[in-house]
Design an enzyme around this catalytic site. Sequence first.
Site, PDB file in Angstrom:
ATOM      1  N   GLU A 150       4.081 -11.047  -8.240  1.00  0.00           N
ATOM      2  CA  GLU A 150       4.862 -10.008  -7.542  1.00  0.00           C
ATOM      3  C   GLU A 150       6.197 -10.592  -7.055  1.00  0.00           C
ATOM      4  OE1 GLU A 150       3.932  -6.874  -7.569  1.00  0.00           O
ATOM      5  OE2 GLU A 150       1.742  -6.714  -7.449  1.00  0.00           O
TER       6      GLU A 150
ATOM      7  N   LYS B  31       2.029   2.275   1.121  1.00  0.00           N
ATOM      8  CA  LYS B  31       1.117   2.810   0.100  1.00  0.00           C
ATOM      9  C   LYS B  31      -0.288   2.359   0.451  1.00  0.00           C
ATOM     10  CE  LYS B  31       3.930   3.342  -4.026  1.00  0.00           C
ATOM     11  NZ  LYS B  31       4.160   2.856  -5.417  1.00  0.00           N
TER      12      LYS B  31
ATOM     13  N   LYS C  54      11.957  -5.309  -0.569  1.00  0.00           N
ATOM     14  CA  LYS C  54      11.024  -4.179  -0.505  1.00  0.00           C
ATOM     15  C   LYS C  54      11.439  -3.217   0.608  1.00  0.00           C
ATOM     16  CE  LYS C  54       6.640  -2.301  -1.124  1.00  0.00           C
ATOM     17  NZ  LYS C  54       5.293  -2.419  -1.606  1.00  0.00           N
TER      18      LYS C  54
ATOM     19  N   HIS D 232      -1.989  -2.021 -14.862  1.00  0.00           N
ATOM     20  CA  HIS D 232      -3.095  -1.181 -14.381  1.00  0.00           C
ATOM     21  C   HIS D 232      -4.062  -0.875 -15.520  1.00  0.00           C
ATOM     22  CE1 HIS D 232      -0.851   0.503 -10.587  1.00  0.00           C
ATOM     23  NE2 HIS D 232      -1.289  -0.723 -10.423  1.00  0.00           N
TER      24      HIS D 232
ATOM     25  N   ASN E 168       7.263  -0.891  -9.681  1.00  0.00           N
ATOM     26  CA  ASN E 168       6.101  -0.867 -10.570  1.00  0.00           C
ATOM     27  C   ASN E 168       6.360  -1.589 -11.886  1.00  0.00           C
ATOM     28  OD1 ASN E 168       4.305   0.603  -8.910  1.00  0.00           O
ATOM     29  ND2 ASN E 168       5.494   2.443  -9.334  1.00  0.00           N
TER      30      ASN E 168
ATOM     31  N   ARG F 132      12.067   3.652  -6.016  1.00  0.00           N
ATOM     32  CA  ARG F 132      10.868   2.874  -5.649  1.00  0.00           C
ATOM     33  C   ARG F 132       9.980   2.603  -6.867  1.00  0.00           C
ATOM     34  NH1 ARG F 132       6.854   3.173  -0.358  1.00  0.00           N
ATOM     35  NH2 ARG F 132       5.463   1.547  -1.136  1.00  0.00           N
TER      36      ARG F 132
ATOM     37  N   HIS G  85      -5.127  -8.443  -9.863  1.00  0.00           N
ATOM     38  CA  HIS G  85      -4.002  -7.505  -9.964  1.00  0.00           C
ATOM     39  C   HIS G  85      -2.717  -8.239 -10.366  1.00  0.00           C
ATOM     40  CE1 HIS G  85      -1.414  -4.103  -9.035  1.00  0.00           C
ATOM     41  NE2 HIS G  85      -0.704  -4.880  -8.237  1.00  0.00           N
TER      42      HIS G  85
HETATM   43  P1  NAD Z   1      -7.403  -9.302  -2.411  1.00  0.00           P
HETATM   44  O1  NAD Z   1      -7.180  -8.502  -1.215  1.00  0.00           O
HETATM   45  O2  NAD Z   1      -8.629  -9.048  -3.205  1.00  0.00           O
HETATM   46  O3  NAD Z   1      -7.338 -10.838  -2.003  1.00  0.00           O
HETATM   47  C1  NAD Z   1      -7.541 -11.814  -2.989  1.00  0.00           C
HETATM   48  C2  NAD Z   1      -8.680 -12.781  -2.603  1.00  0.00           C
HETATM   49  O4  NAD Z   1      -8.193 -13.701  -1.632  1.00  0.00           O
HETATM   50  C3  NAD Z   1      -9.876 -12.103  -1.985  1.00  0.00           C
HETATM   51  O5  NAD Z   1     -11.038 -12.753  -2.399  1.00  0.00           O
HETATM   52  C4  NAD Z   1      -9.644 -12.332  -0.504  1.00  0.00           C
HETATM   53  O6  NAD Z   1     -10.823 -12.276   0.257  1.00  0.00           O
HETATM   54  C5  NAD Z   1      -9.075 -13.717  -0.504  1.00  0.00           C
HETATM   55  N1  NAD Z   1      -8.245 -14.101   0.622  1.00  0.00           N
HETATM   56  C6  NAD Z   1      -7.377 -13.319   1.306  1.00  0.00           C
HETATM   57  N2  NAD Z   1      -6.668 -14.050   2.166  1.00  0.00           N
HETATM   58  C7  NAD Z   1      -7.109 -15.316   2.043  1.00  0.00           C
HETATM   59  C8  NAD Z   1      -6.748 -16.534   2.661  1.00  0.00           C
HETATM   60  N3  NAD Z   1      -5.728 -16.614   3.506  1.00  0.00           N
HETATM   61  N4  NAD Z   1      -7.406 -17.658   2.319  1.00  0.00           N
HETATM   62  C9  NAD Z   1      -8.415 -17.598   1.382  1.00  0.00           C
HETATM   63  N5  NAD Z   1      -8.772 -16.493   0.747  1.00  0.00           N
HETATM   64  C10 NAD Z   1      -8.118 -15.350   1.078  1.00  0.00           C
HETATM   65  O7  NAD Z   1      -6.188  -9.158  -3.442  1.00  0.00           O
HETATM   66  P2  NAD Z   1      -4.595  -9.195  -3.260  1.00  0.00           P
HETATM   67  O8  NAD Z   1      -4.095  -9.913  -4.431  1.00  0.00           O
HETATM   68  O9  NAD Z   1      -4.198  -9.632  -1.918  1.00  0.00           O
HETATM   69  O10 NAD Z   1      -4.209  -7.658  -3.361  1.00  0.00           O
HETATM   70  C11 NAD Z   1      -4.425  -6.937  -4.545  1.00  0.00           C
HETATM   71  C12 NAD Z   1      -4.538  -5.477  -4.200  1.00  0.00           C
HETATM   72  O11 NAD Z   1      -3.320  -5.034  -3.601  1.00  0.00           O
HETATM   73  C13 NAD Z   1      -4.772  -4.583  -5.381  1.00  0.00           C
HETATM   74  O12 NAD Z   1      -5.801  -3.679  -5.097  1.00  0.00           O
HETATM   75  C14 NAD Z   1      -3.458  -3.851  -5.568  1.00  0.00           C
HETATM   76  O13 NAD Z   1      -3.618  -2.586  -6.126  1.00  0.00           O
HETATM   77  C15 NAD Z   1      -2.962  -3.794  -4.167  1.00  0.00           C
HETATM   78  N6  NAD Z   1      -1.506  -3.634  -4.057  1.00  0.00           N
HETATM   79  C16 NAD Z   1      -1.044  -2.649  -3.246  1.00  0.00           C
HETATM   80  C17 NAD Z   1       0.306  -2.495  -3.075  1.00  0.00           C
HETATM   81  C18 NAD Z   1       0.817  -1.481  -2.106  1.00  0.00           C
HETATM   82  O14 NAD Z   1       2.027  -1.216  -2.094  1.00  0.00           O
HETATM   83  N7  NAD Z   1      -0.028  -0.933  -1.270  1.00  0.00           N
HETATM   84  C19 NAD Z   1       1.209  -3.330  -3.740  1.00  0.00           C
HETATM   85  C20 NAD Z   1       0.706  -4.322  -4.563  1.00  0.00           C
HETATM   86  C21 NAD Z   1      -0.671  -4.469  -4.714  1.00  0.00           C
HETATM   87  N1  GLY Z   2       3.909  -1.961  -5.061  1.00  0.00           N
HETATM   88  C1  GLY Z   2       4.682  -0.818  -5.383  1.00  0.00           C
HETATM   89  C2  GLY Z   2       5.207  -0.065  -4.210  1.00  0.00           C
HETATM   90  O1  GLY Z   2       4.972  -0.400  -3.087  1.00  0.00           O
HETATM   91  O2  GLY Z   2       5.883   0.897  -4.397  1.00  0.00           O
END
Ligand code: NAD
Ligand code: GLY
Length: 365
Positions: free
Chosen positions: A185, A143, A227, A252, A245, A241, A265
């Site tokens: 998560e 995704k 997953k 959201h 969510n 799938r 998130h």
């Molecule tokens: P993010 O990418 O904003 O990372 C969180 C913070 O940690 C940021 O400030 C980042 O710069 C920092 N960071 C990253 N790695 C680090 C490290 N090793 N050391 C120090 N700082 C670090 O947020 P997230 O929680 O990783 O991801 C949230 C996003 O993921 C949301 O936009 C959500 O919608 C998306 N998401 C997508 C899916 C999917 O299936 N594609 C699933 C769940 C969430």
């Molecule tokens: N995080 C939800 C999905 O990957 O389907």
Amino acid sequence: MLNLDVDLGERSYPILIGTGLLGQADILSPFIKGSRVLVVTNSVVAPLYLDTLQASLQHSKDVQVDTLVLPDGEHTKTLATLQLIYDELLSNRHERSTTLIALGGGVTGDITGFAAATYQRGVNFIQVPTTLLAQVDSSVGGKTGVNHPLGKNMIGAFYQPQCVLVDIDVLSTLPVRELQAGLAEVIKYGLLGSYEFLVWLEQHIEALLAGDAELLTQAVKICCEEKARIVAADEREGGMRALLNLGHTFGHAIEAAMGYGTWLHGEAVATGMVMAADLSRRMGWISAADAARARDLVARAGLPVSPPPGMTADQFMSLMSVDKKVQSGKVRFILLRGLGEAAIESEIDPALLRQTLTAGEQLCR
Ligand code: NAD
Ligand code: GLY
């Protein structure tokens, strides 16, 4: 090193999990097809890990490695930031044979993945997730996308990477709040599909929070296995799938209402899971004791268990109506039939839903 497979026929790919992997020279070579790479990262992750990854790539293969450092934060998950990647690719004449590598959390992975899906109609893509949340969830399953002011992740594509490289060591620099967000998560996988894992989490949640690398490796492995299993069965979310969510419909809405990035998130999903448990209890699907157990685990992970004060039921209803799971105008909720068993439900008594939306601190009590 653990090597899990996401089984999607000719689009299958490995998830490589271990420690010290970023510095291992040859690890990504088999997944780089052409002679050019663009590593996309952000201003927080770049000073920590970009040099190591860049050096590994350059030592392992005769490739030209370009880098792009994006601004940090959920509020930057926009079409405008996506444009920066296209600008970089085009101004440096990257061809269709290029490989995009996302080095960062879910925001970097989702934006870079969408750039990979769309640049010249699709180029090679590798995920190197650096947050717990990205390692257990967003880097796996394809995704990709960006937010719209009116809805989270509303613009995007399904696009699978060639490989996911999970180096547990990078979690040592993650701020506690981000580790907690990732644990939301992790807890999700227990609540939605595995009572056994949920009990394991109840035993180890404090040690995970303290950053125990062995337990974190085990948790990442279990989540990625789950997953990979779900994605292999239902890549495009035609059915099961959607269970991934759990907590996201409420979550959201919280993220959008508060302004992207105000609540993380994972924090929004955490409260959303407590709300889902609460609604499940009101509908008679689970006992009050089980709902309280879900809430307690979320609270022990240091995560919020009630919605932002002041967020109204009408705000929830309005924002939830643009959820991607809406079908024929009906919001579909992921609820709990039991601990470790989630189900999709669209027939919700509006009065019970309103009770959950207005329960505030009283959720699951
Ligand atoms: P993010 O990418 O904003 O990372 C969180 C913070 O940690 C940021 O400030 C980042 O710069 C920092 N960071 C990253 N790695 C680090 C490290 N090793 N050391 C120090 N700082 C670090 O947020 P997230 O929680 O990783 O991801 C949230 C996003 O993921 C949301 O936009 C959500 O919608 C998306 N998401 C997508 C899916 C999917 O299936 N594609 C699933 C769940 C969430
Ligand atoms: N995080 C939800 C999905 O990957 O389907």
